[in-house]
Motif scaffolding. Structure first.
Motif, PDB file in Angstrom:
ATOM      1  N   ASP A  53       1.737  -9.174   2.116  1.00 43.51           N
ATOM      2  CA  ASP A  53       2.750 -10.161   1.697  1.00 43.51           C
ATOM      3  C   ASP A  53       4.086  -9.489   1.407  1.00 43.51           C
ATOM      4  OD1 ASP A  53       0.977 -12.248   1.914  1.00 43.51           O
ATOM      5  OD2 ASP A  53       0.408 -12.232  -0.195  1.00 43.51           O
ATOM      6  N   TYR A  54       4.027  -8.303   0.825  1.00 44.34           N
ATOM      7  CA  TYR A  54       5.247  -7.527   0.529  1.00 44.34           C
ATOM      8  C   TYR A  54       5.986  -7.189   1.818  1.00 44.34           C
ATOM      9  CZ  TYR A  54       7.886  -3.227  -0.559  1.00 44.34           C
ATOM     10  OH  TYR A  54       8.858  -2.254  -0.668  1.00 44.34           O
ATOM     11  N   GLU A  55       5.221  -6.724   2.809  1.00 37.65           N
ATOM     12  CA  GLU A  55       5.775  -6.328   4.104  1.00 37.65           C
ATOM     13  C   GLU A  55       6.402  -7.524   4.819  1.00 37.65           C
ATOM     14  OE1 GLU A  55       4.140  -3.351   7.633  1.00 37.65           O
ATOM     15  OE2 GLU A  55       2.732  -4.296   6.251  1.00 37.65           O
ATOM     16  N   LYS A  56       5.714  -8.650   4.741  1.00 30.65           N
ATOM     17  CA  LYS A  56       6.187  -9.870   5.399  1.00 30.65           C
ATOM     18  C   LYS A  56       7.461 -10.395   4.748  1.00 30.65           C
ATOM     19  CE  LYS A  56       3.212 -13.259   6.091  1.00 30.65           C
ATOM     20  NZ  LYS A  56       2.318 -14.356   5.662  1.00 30.65           N
ATOM     21  N   THR A  57       7.482 -10.395   3.418  1.00 29.02           N
ATOM     22  CA  THR A  57       8.583 -10.981   2.660  1.00 29.02           C
ATOM     23  C   THR A  57       9.855 -10.155   2.731  1.00 29.02           C
ATOM     24  OG1 THR A  57       7.003 -11.963   1.121  1.00 29.02           O
ATOM     25  CG2 THR A  57       9.258 -11.754   0.340  1.00 29.02           C
ATOM     26  N   LYS A  58       9.699  -8.834   2.658  1.00 27.31           N
ATOM     27  CA  LYS A  58      10.865  -7.953   2.519  1.00 27.31           C
ATOM     28  C   LYS A  58      11.412  -7.456   3.847  1.00 27.31           C
ATOM     29  CE  LYS A  58      12.410  -4.149  -0.355  1.00 27.31           C
ATOM     30  NZ  LYS A  58      12.070  -3.239  -1.441  1.00 27.31           N
ATOM     31  N   ARG A  59      10.546  -7.209   4.821  1.00 29.34           N
ATOM     32  CA  ARG A  59      10.922  -6.614   6.103  1.00 29.34           C
ATOM     33  C   ARG A  59      11.481  -5.199   5.889  1.00 29.34           C
ATOM     34  NH1 ARG A  59       8.456 -11.204   7.684  1.00 29.34           N
ATOM     35  NH2 ARG A  59       9.054 -11.892   9.740  1.00 29.34           N
ATOM     36  N   ASN A  60      11.597  -4.445   6.958  1.00 31.47           N
ATOM     37  CA  ASN A  60      12.206  -3.119   6.935  1.00 31.47           C
ATOM     38  C   ASN A  60      11.672  -2.250   5.792  1.00 31.47           C
ATOM     39  OD1 ASN A  60      13.913  -0.964   7.549  1.00 31.47           O
ATOM     40  ND2 ASN A  60      15.623  -1.808   6.405  1.00 31.47           N
ATOM     41  N   VAL A  61      10.334  -2.155   5.707  1.00 30.81           N
ATOM     42  CA  VAL A  61       9.694  -1.270   4.731  1.00 30.81           C
ATOM     43  C   VAL A  61       8.662  -0.418   5.473  1.00 30.81           C
ATOM     44  CG1 VAL A  61       9.997  -2.810   2.760  1.00 30.81           C
ATOM     45  CG2 VAL A  61       7.920  -3.005   4.132  1.00 30.81           C
ATOM     46  N   MET A  62       8.183   0.657   4.838  1.00 34.22           N
ATOM     47  CA  MET A  62       7.135   1.456   5.496  1.00 34.22           C
ATOM     48  C   MET A  62       5.860   0.621   5.611  1.00 34.22           C
ATOM     49  SD  MET A  62       6.012   4.240   2.560  1.00 34.22           S
ATOM     50  CE  MET A  62       7.527   4.473   1.689  1.00 34.22           C
ATOM     51  N   ASN A  63       5.050   0.902   6.611  1.00 32.93           N
ATOM     52  CA  ASN A  63       3.829   0.110   6.768  1.00 32.93           C
ATOM     53  C   ASN A  63       2.797   0.483   5.695  1.00 32.93           C
ATOM     54  OD1 ASN A  63       2.200   2.362   7.726  1.00 32.93           O
ATOM     55  ND2 ASN A  63       3.238   2.142   9.700  1.00 32.93           N
ATOM     56  N   LYS A  64       1.777  -0.348   5.578  1.00 31.01           N
ATOM     57  CA  LYS A  64       0.797  -0.179   4.496  1.00 31.01           C
ATOM     58  C   LYS A  64       0.099   1.177   4.550  1.00 31.01           C
ATOM     59  CE  LYS A  64      -3.378  -2.339   4.028  1.00 31.01           C
ATOM     60  NZ  LYS A  64      -4.331  -3.439   3.762  1.00 31.01           N
ATOM     61  N   GLU A  65      -0.286   1.606   5.731  1.00 28.96           N
ATOM     62  CA  GLU A  65      -0.990   2.881   5.877  1.00 28.96           C
ATOM     63  C   GLU A  65      -0.117   4.043   5.384  1.00 28.96           C
ATOM     64  OE1 GLU A  65      -3.295   5.523   9.288  1.00 28.96           O
ATOM     65  OE2 GLU A  65      -2.214   3.716   9.873  1.00 28.96           O
ATOM     66  N   GLU A  66       1.163   4.006   5.779  1.00 29.17           N
ATOM     67  CA  GLU A  66       2.092   5.056   5.376  1.00 29.17           C
ATOM     68  C   GLU A  66       2.283   5.061   3.853  1.00 29.17           C
ATOM     69  OE1 GLU A  66       6.721   6.400   6.288  1.00 29.17           O
ATOM     70  OE2 GLU A  66       5.892   4.638   7.299  1.00 29.17           O
ATOM     71  N   TYR A  67       2.401   3.854   3.284  1.00 28.44           N
ATOM     72  CA  TYR A  67       2.606   3.725   1.836  1.00 28.44           C
ATOM     73  C   TYR A  67       1.411   4.305   1.060  1.00 28.44           C
ATOM     74  CZ  TYR A  67       3.340   1.621  -2.759  1.00 28.44           C
ATOM     75  OH  TYR A  67       3.511   1.434  -4.115  1.00 28.44           O
ATOM     76  N   ILE A  68       0.201   3.923   1.473  1.00 26.17           N
ATOM     77  CA  ILE A  68      -1.000   4.380   0.759  1.00 26.17           C
ATOM     78  C   ILE A  68      -1.180   5.893   0.901  1.00 26.17           C
ATOM     79  CG2 ILE A  68      -3.530   4.230   0.670  1.00 26.17           C
ATOM     80  CD1 ILE A  68      -3.227   1.236   1.330  1.00 26.17           C
ATOM     81  N   LYS A  69      -0.897   6.412   2.106  1.00 25.41           N
ATOM     82  CA  LYS A  69      -0.961   7.870   2.306  1.00 25.41           C
ATOM     83  C   LYS A  69      -0.006   8.586   1.358  1.00 25.41           C
ATOM     84  CE  LYS A  69      -2.493   8.324   7.114  1.00 25.41           C
ATOM     85  NZ  LYS A  69      -2.049   8.612   8.502  1.00 25.41           N
ATOM     86  N   ARG A  70       1.208   8.020   1.231  1.00 27.95           N
ATOM     87  CA  ARG A  70       2.221   8.604   0.338  1.00 27.95           C
ATOM     88  C   ARG A  70       1.736   8.578  -1.116  1.00 27.95           C
ATOM     89  NH1 ARG A  70       7.768   8.044   0.810  1.00 27.95           N
ATOM     90  NH2 ARG A  70       7.387   8.183   3.037  1.00 27.95           N
TER      91      ARG A  70
END
Length: 529
Positions: A53-70
């Motif tokens: 939902d965060y990715e959909k709402t905000k756009r132009n953010v790192m993808n979920k996999e990248e975020y969790i890895k970070r």
């Protein structure tokens, strides 16, 4: 199609399990208490549920996999000691009136059992303090802080504002609304990738301030670039003064010194005299160091003299250590001497004077009595120039998918908090700029057949469609609208798929002519084509 969905669901479960296992394996090697481990696993679970939902709402953010890895990498590399502070524990006294403590040097976090605070600590402990070269007076520190803090706030956002089925922003839960707004302005103009690379950059080989100027100029023109940076730089100093009271004293002292220097610089003869005196002083000090380091008796005397003045923690361990310290001091003085020689060069003189004047311009901000009022004023100024740039960005869009991204992005922007009481959409001073930007966006979207035209009259169309930018329905493509006429009033109803969401009175629409509308009254229509 159904088999494909089942396969994707199965793969998602495997990915989820892998990340949980990966985090658990790392936590097994850490000496965290159980409450810290449980809190971290809970954060991971909630992020996995909310990130879509965060990715959909905000756009132009790192993808979920990248975020969790970070997230996992930050814990692994930067957190050696993590204590969750319980009431009546000794850590309460350490925290005082704070909710957390981050000790980067010892990779230590102390935090109350609040998930968003702990996630903020993890983001904070993973960053370099300075991401700008010291070649940029004052702002190397203040703008570094502004970008780092903005990024920390953004990192917490998927957990803080999303819960897997809704999107809510509570201003009191944001560490600094002003830092957040500055960062989001830059992210929308420059892209998430540019800022992430800048923040993660470990060396100063690349001058990101120069890259920032070039990128802004390339995309938005020289004037907009200068206007944006000037406001952001001043804001970074004002916010430093607001959040760090010790800086005020430091800046005031530095301002007085620079004013003395500028007086001497204005008089060339006095300037040369000042530089010559400094050179002589440094030359004498270098000679004293050379004589001391090469004479055992003098070195022993210096060792005793220094240790008498130093507190226990800072005492010099041995004469050999003192010799190394003094050799380092000598190198620094030689470097300073070389710099002074350069300042006697006419070109260097002009450059140095300009640097001092720029520094003085920032330091003069300490004279402002009402910092809060000035911050609000500068934030308004920033939004005006930001919206100019955003309009230029929007004009480049010619694809439906990018247009939809832009609509989501603008909706996200208008719902950003401007201060603790107001969102961007409610700021009176920028209503004209917001309306111009929105109209340009709607014209583009209608031209690309992304959004329905509700009226050929632009004012009526804007009055109806502006409401899609102020609601928090997660999927905008699911929005339906219906115009309802009741006596002398007209209302707009908004629906999320089949569920009624909101009823808004359209003021000054009592005498609306149906001929002015492209949609039927009392009939529900889909906003997105």
């Amino acid at each position: 199609m159904q088999k494909k969905k089942k396969k994707e669901k199965f793969l998602n479960k495997i990915v989820k399990k892998d990340y949980n296992n990966e985090l658990e394996m790392i936590l097994e090697k850490k000496s965290f208490d159980e409450s810290a481990k449980n809190l971290l696993l809970s954060i991971l679970y909630k992020i996995e549920a909310s990130y879509k939902d965060y990715e959909k709402t905000k756009r132009n953010v790192m993808n979920k996999e990248e975020y969790i890895k970070r997230f996992i990498q930050m814990i692994q590399e930067n957190c050696d000691n993590m204590t969750i502070c319980k009431m009546n524990s000794k850590e309460v006294n350490i925290l005082g009136d704070k909710t957390f403590l981050v000790d980067k040097e010892n990779k230590r976090i102390i935090c109350y059992p609040i998930e968003r605070k702990l996630l903020y600590c993890i983001a904070k402990i993973s960053k370099k303090d300075a991401i700008i070269k010291k070649d940029y007076p004052i702002i190397w520190e203040t703008l570094s802080n502004a970008i780092n803090i903005g990024n920390n706030i953004e990192f917490v956002e998927p957990l803080r504002d999303f819960n897997g089925y809704s999107w809510t922003t509570t201003c009191s839960e944001i560490e600094s609304v002003s830092y957040n707004l500055i960062y989001q302005n830059l992210r929308i103009l420059l892209g998430q990738e540019f800022l992430e690379k800048w923040i993660k950059n470990k060396e100063f080989i690349i001058d990101y301030m120069e890259l920032l100027k070039n990128r802004l100029e390339e995309k938005y023109g020289t004037k907009n670039q200068k206007d944006i940076l000037k406001v952001i730089e001043k804001l970074s100093v004002l916010l430093e003064l607001k959040y760090n009271p010790k800086k005020k004293e430091e800046f005031e002292k530095e301002k007085k010194e620079i004013e003395k220097t500028l007086k001497k610089i204005d008089n060339k003869e006095k300037y040369i005299e000042m530089i010559t005196k400094q050179k002589r002083k440094l030359t004498r000090e270098i000679k004293i160091i050379d004589a001391t380091v090469n004479d055992k008796t003098l070195l022993q005397e210096e060792y005793i003299k220094r240790n008498e003045k130093l507190p226990l923690k800072k005492k010099i361990f041995s004469v050999r250590v003192l010799s190394k310290v003094m050799k380092k001091e000598r190198d620094e003085k030689l470097e300073e001497l070389e710099k002074l020689n350069g300042l006697l060069n006419p070109k260097k003189y002009v450059s140095y004077k300009k640097e001092m004047e720029q520094k003085h311009e920032y330091l003069k901000l300490v004279e402002i009595d009402d910092i809060e009022k000035e911050i609000d004023k500068m934030l308004v100024k920033l939004q005006k120039v930001f919206l100019k740039g955003y309009q230029l960005k929007m004009q480049e869009i010619n694809e439906k998918s990018k247009m939809i991204d832009c609509i989501y992005e603008f909706r996200y922007y208008t719902l950003l908090p401007f201060n603790e009481q107001t969102h961007i959409s409610e700021v009176k001073e920028i209503q004209k700029e917001l309306q111009e930007t929105r109209r340009l966006l709607l014209d583009k979207a209608q031209e690309l057949k992304v959004i329905a035209i509700t009226s050929k009259n632009k004012e009526i169309d804007d009055e109806i469609l502006k409401n899609i930018f102020t609601i928090r329905i997660l999927t905008l493509e699911d929005i339906y609208i219906k115009l309802i006429k009741e006596k002398d009033k007209v209302y707009l109803q908004l629906f999320d798929d089949e569920v009624f969401e909101e009823k808004i009175e359209l003021k000054d629409f009592g005498n609306i002519n149906k001929k002015d509308l492209e949609i039927k009254v009392n009939k529900k229509i889909k906003v997105f084509n």
